[in-house]
Design a protein around this motif. Structure first.
Motif, mmCIF file in Angstrom:
data_model
loop_
_atom_site.group_PDB
_atom_site.id
_atom_site.type_symbol
_atom_site.label_atom_id
_atom_site.label_comp_id
_atom_site.label_asym_id
_atom_site.label_seq_id
_atom_site.Cartn_x
_atom_site.Cartn_y
_atom_site.Cartn_z
ATOM 1 N N ALA A 1 3.121 5.840 -2.942
ATOM 2 C CA ALA A 1 4.283 6.595 -3.427
ATOM 3 C C ALA A 1 4.271 6.708 -4.950
ATOM 4 O O ALA A 1 4.570 7.771 -5.518
ATOM 5 C CB ALA A 1 5.574 5.928 -2.955
ATOM 6 N N LEU A 2 3.905 5.604 -5.623
ATOM 7 C CA LEU A 2 3.830 5.656 -7.090
ATOM 8 C C LEU A 2 2.755 6.628 -7.559
ATOM 9 O O LEU A 2 2.950 7.383 -8.523
ATOM 10 C CB LEU A 2 3.560 4.250 -7.635
ATOM 11 N N LEU A 3 1.594 6.596 -6.876
ATOM 12 C CA LEU A 3 0.542 7.539 -7.253
ATOM 13 C C LEU A 3 0.970 8.982 -7.013
ATOM 14 O O LEU A 3 0.603 9.887 -7.771
ATOM 15 C CB LEU A 3 -0.727 7.226 -6.459
ATOM 16 N N ALA A 4 1.740 9.204 -5.946
ATOM 17 C CA ALA A 4 2.211 10.565 -5.681
ATOM 18 C C ALA A 4 3.263 11.013 -6.695
ATOM 19 O O ALA A 4 3.341 12.194 -7.037
ATOM 20 C CB ALA A 4 2.774 10.645 -4.260
ATOM 21 N N LEU A 5 4.086 10.069 -7.187
ATOM 22 C CA LEU A 5 5.131 10.432 -8.147
ATOM 23 C C LEU A 5 4.620 10.546 -9.573
ATOM 24 O O LEU A 5 5.293 11.132 -10.427
ATOM 25 C CB LEU A 5 6.254 9.388 -8.099
ATOM 26 N N THR A 6 3.451 9.951 -9.854
ATOM 27 C CA THR A 6 2.953 9.959 -11.236
ATOM 28 C C THR A 6 2.740 11.371 -11.772
ATOM 29 O O THR A 6 3.172 11.678 -12.894
ATOM 30 C CB THR A 6 1.651 9.141 -11.310
ATOM 31 N N GLY B 1 0.812 -1.221 0.000
ATOM 32 C CA GLY B 1 0.000 0.000 0.000
ATOM 33 C C GLY B 1 0.842 1.266 0.000
ATOM 34 O O GLY B 1 0.541 2.234 -0.711
ATOM 35 N N LEU B 2 1.918 1.260 0.793
ATOM 36 C CA LEU B 2 2.806 2.423 0.798
ATOM 37 C C LEU B 2 3.476 2.626 -0.553
ATOM 38 O O LEU B 2 3.607 3.757 -1.042
ATOM 39 C CB LEU B 2 3.860 2.252 1.889
#
Length: 287
Positions: A152-157, A147-148
């Protein structure tokens, strides 16, 4: 003179005939069972055989329909085109002169790495087993870690998309930067090659000079370590015994800290949560 063997008696003949008949009957029974299984399996009437054939026909029809769709045909064409491009671009590399030193390098690496791999194989197997045990023990934490990572991936996209848009808009400037760097660095390449050759020669001389003292120093260090092995073992024993004596104290401290944390959490939740409504007591008196 050799004796003539006696003829089998009537009982022997009857016993052999009975055994032959029994074996023949068993073979016929087995063949009948196999035939019955085949008939039941492919029986066109209602049953498992017809159901299996129906499912097979439906599956085949669905696969044929899916493969005939434009999307499937486009995907097949793309796969074939990609394979053809890979073959076309990879075929010249196999016969290029540069591939010969690459192949020699791969062969040398393979010949030199085989003894190393044989030597480290037990350690690698033990490490893999220990790593598997660690992953299995930490399996409850894996969903949280996943989940983390997803967060993080969603935040970096958005950042990556914004960077891609900026680079795409700045394509001419990037080309100018690349051309300027190429123009500036191209004259320096021969000088860098000459300096690299001189540095390599100097480094080789330094290595040749320092290998003998380094070997002497390594032998002295090994002898010192061998002589100090009892002291090291005694120190390890003291460290382990100290940890064993500290273990009950650490467990007690951890237990007390846990109880204190739980009590503090209960008090905080009681202070933050709204007070419960008081109930209304109704008294009933007999008439």
């Amino acid at each position: 003179m050799a004796t003539i063997p006696s003829l089998p008696s009537r009982d022997d003949v009857l016993r052999m005939a009975r055994n032959t008949t029994d074996i023949t009957g068993q073979l016929l029974d087995t063949a009948g069972n196999i035939t019955r299984i085949a008939i039941n399996t492919f029986d066109p009437r209602d049953g498992s055989g017809s159901e299996a054939l129906r499912v097979l026909r439906e599956t085949t029809a669905e696969l044929a329909e899916a493969s005939e769709s434009p999307q499937a045909q486009e995907a097949f064409y793309r796969i074939v085109d990609t394979l053809m491009r890979l073959g076309t671009s990879g075929a010249p590399l196999a016969v290029h002169p540069v591939s010969e030193p690459a192949q020699a390098l791969l062969a040398a690496l393979g010949d030199s790495l085989l003894p190393v791999l044989d030597a480290v194989e037990p350690a690698v197997e033990e490490f893999a087993a220990a790593l598997g045990d660690l992953v299995e023990a930490a399996s409850p934490l894996l969903p949280a870690a996943a989940g983390l990572a997803a967060g993080a991936l969603l935040a970096l996209t958005p950042v990556i998309r914004a960077a891609a848009d900026v680079l795409e808009e700045s394509n001419p400037e990037l080309r100018r930067i690349a051309d300027a760097l190429t123009t500036a660095l191209a004259p320096l390449l021969p000088l860098q090659v000459a300096l690299a050759e001189r540095a390599a020669a100097a480094g080789a001389n330094v290595v040749r000079t320092t290998l003998a003292p380094l070997a002497d120093l390594t032998e002295a260090a090994a002898a010192t370590t061998k002589a100090a092995r009892p002291v090291l073992i005694a120190g390890e024993e003291l460290l382990v015994s100290g940890l064993e004596h500290l273990q009950p104290l650490l467990l007690t401290s951890a237990s007390r800290a846990g109880r204190f944390a739980r009590a503090a959490a209960v008090r905080v939740s009681a202070a933050v949560s709204p007070a419960a409504e008081r109930g209304v007591v109704v008294a009933v008196t007999p008439v």
